[in-house]
Scaffold this active site. Sequence first.
Site, short mmCIF file in Angstrom:
data_model
loop_
_atom_site.label_atom_id
_atom_site.label_comp_id
_atom_site.label_asym_id
_atom_site.label_seq_id
_atom_site.Cartn_x
_atom_site.Cartn_y
_atom_site.Cartn_z
N ARG A 108 0.83 -1.18 0.00
CA ARG A 108 0.00 0.00 0.00
C ARG A 108 0.88 1.25 0.00
NH1 ARG A 108 -5.08 1.67 -1.06
NH2 ARG A 108 -6.10 2.78 0.62
N THR A 117 -9.68 0.79 -9.47
CA THR A 117 -8.69 -0.10 -8.90
C THR A 117 -8.73 -1.26 -9.89
OG1 THR A 117 -9.12 0.66 -6.65
CG2 THR A 117 -8.47 -1.62 -6.84
N THR A 139 -4.06 -0.48 -7.11
CA THR A 139 -4.86 0.74 -7.31
C THR A 139 -4.03 2.00 -7.46
OG1 THR A 139 -6.73 1.98 -6.40
CG2 THR A 139 -5.10 1.22 -4.83
N ASN A 146 -6.18 4.54 -6.81
CA ASN A 146 -7.34 5.10 -6.12
C ASN A 146 -8.37 5.56 -7.14
OD1 ASN A 146 -8.92 5.56 -3.94
ND2 ASN A 146 -8.21 7.63 -3.60
N ASP A 174 -7.77 8.32 0.67
CA ASP A 174 -8.30 7.19 1.45
C ASP A 174 -8.10 7.39 2.96
OD1 ASP A 174 -9.68 5.57 -0.24
OD2 ASP A 174 -8.00 4.28 -0.75
N SER A 189 -7.85 0.92 3.36
CA SER A 189 -8.32 0.50 2.03
C SER A 189 -9.55 -0.39 2.17
CB SER A 189 -7.19 -0.29 1.36
OG SER A 189 -7.65 -0.92 0.19
N SER A 190 -10.25 -0.56 1.06
CA SER A 190 -11.35 -1.54 1.01
C SER A 190 -10.97 -2.75 0.15
CB SER A 190 -12.60 -0.91 0.41
OG SER A 190 -13.04 0.15 1.20
N GLY A 222 -13.66 -1.13 -7.19
CA GLY A 222 -14.98 -0.60 -6.85
C GLY A 222 -15.03 0.20 -5.56
N GLY A 223 -13.87 0.67 -5.07
CA GLY A 223 -13.88 1.52 -3.87
C GLY A 223 -14.62 0.84 -2.73
N1 GLY Z 1 -8.32 3.14 -3.21
C1 GLY Z 1 -9.37 2.25 -2.96
C2 GLY Z 1 -9.10 1.35 -1.80
O1 GLY Z 1 -7.95 1.11 -1.50
O2 GLY Z 1 -10.02 0.89 -1.19
#
Ligand code: GLY
Length: 568
Positions: A104, A377, A395, A397, A419, A448-449, A469-470
């Site tokens: 990340r 992403t 990603t 983002n 984020d 993050s998701s 998909g965030g």
């Molecule tokens: N940038 C989207 C995530 O990491 O969830």
Amino acid sequence: MKKALKIYLILLLSIVSCKKEKAVSIETVDKPGTFSKNAMVVSAREEASKIGIATLKKGGNVFDALMATEMALSVTYPFAGSIGGGGFLVYRLADGEKGALDYREKAPLAANKDMYLDENGEVIKGKSTIGGMAVGVPGGIAGIFEAHQKFGNLEIEDILKPVIELATNGYAVTQMQHERFLEYDSLFVAVNGKPILYSKQIKPGDTIRNLKLAETLTRIATNGRDEFYKGKTAEILVDFLQNHDGIITLDDLSRYQAKWRKPIEFRYDNYNVISMPPPSSGGICLGQIMTMLEPFDLKDFGHNSVKYIQALSETEKRAYADRSYYLGDPDFVEIPTKMLLSHVYAQERMADFTFEAATPSDSISYGRIAGFESDETTHYSIVDQFGNAIAVTVTLNGAYGSKLFIDELGFFLNNEMDDFSSKPGVPNMFGLLGAEANSIAPEKRMLSSMTPTLVEKDGELFMSVGTPGGSTIITSVLQTILNVVEFNMPMQKAIDQKRFHHQWLPDEIRMEPNGFPKTTIKTLNELGYKTNESRSPIIGKVNGILILDDGTIEGGADKRGDDTAIGY
Ligand code: GLY
């Protein structure tokens, strides 16, 4: 940056953000997946899947194919991808060993909690999403080299050779890609102050060559990971950012390290789910939702029935409320993972739920939100001929990240700083709220998701799955797994199904348009659920691999994008 230019950019960004991704008609009737006996790569681009498979055929394993596929995506899929961004890997070796790698992005040393606030303490619109201040220290190159160093078989130069050839010789622009370039063209020019590689009148079928990226990758292939973090590439990157209001320094780059993490593991019926731990919220949220769902007979409710949608939405609300409060970078905050994933806690969380009426989100917690951007992403899954499996989500983002394109290096830089929670109670571009746990601090990783996930059945590899998909990533992975394990769908069919999403706030069920009967929506509304079919023409672009009972490997690629499964 001049004030007038900033206002113009923000206006432009809102216009682009309001544009919806085109709805794609998904055939849900038994569209076959891609089947193979030995190995499979599923990614967002055919060229990347092809290079991944060719790497396996040369004797490489999933970690060699990871490097090849991910770098081929950085060439052909500048919309997302990791060279200027970061990602997460979850792996399972053929002998059952599991692990996770966190590459990340992180906040620069000069970052601080209030860096996106004005003198009145209000969030400055656009500052965490476009331009130099939005950029987190990229982790992509550190990640692929770390994975390769620990597990790879092939030489780096051999792996990257076809990728460099791809960047040099070019690739054909698809219809969807052409539409995206057109949509973002004015923003590229505004943010960069001039046209960029993708600003020209590019038509579907045209060839794009990225010679600067080919040069960057050649230097990386020759000099290794440090080329990106300490070498000429690092110097160009820092120079560029300093001319674009950025605060990342050579010190930031040289201190970056990818980190091995213990994956989140939990049981769901007789399946073992292995997913990404913090700084992703994916594994914990997925675990919480599935643990809360386990007592329900979902199969009996029926696929996408009112009761099924209620059960998923109510568990999702509660997990996302917890996400906003408890989750952040585990190197900075203590996370009560065991408690969040326990059955006792799941029972407590669902104690006030009844099928008679919706539980209003503001009775679960507080806050109101609005406003989104697109959620970009990309995810790829690989199973190799040795029985190893990976799930990788990477990603920038937002779409094309910060929109800053480094001409001299040939790639976009992320806007991952968004984020973080810029201010407690103020939503980020996915509408997600955060609290202290996800506040900004130097060298901290933003929450993050992303939910790259593997599933075991009876102790054997069963599935590799994930999606962009965030905020909707977690719930798209959830529904895809449930489609397989509860409703016996094969991989492709599980991916093709229409999806819905609840994230606690806003208090509404987001649904893909025209995918749910009017009667279902009417009944949900009568029970007190708000539904929104216009926010997201598509939810997620899931890619996955399923191991069938006879050992056949099925690849499923989401037709919502240009995604492609290739096996051998
Ligand atoms: N940038 C989207 C995530 O990491 O969830």
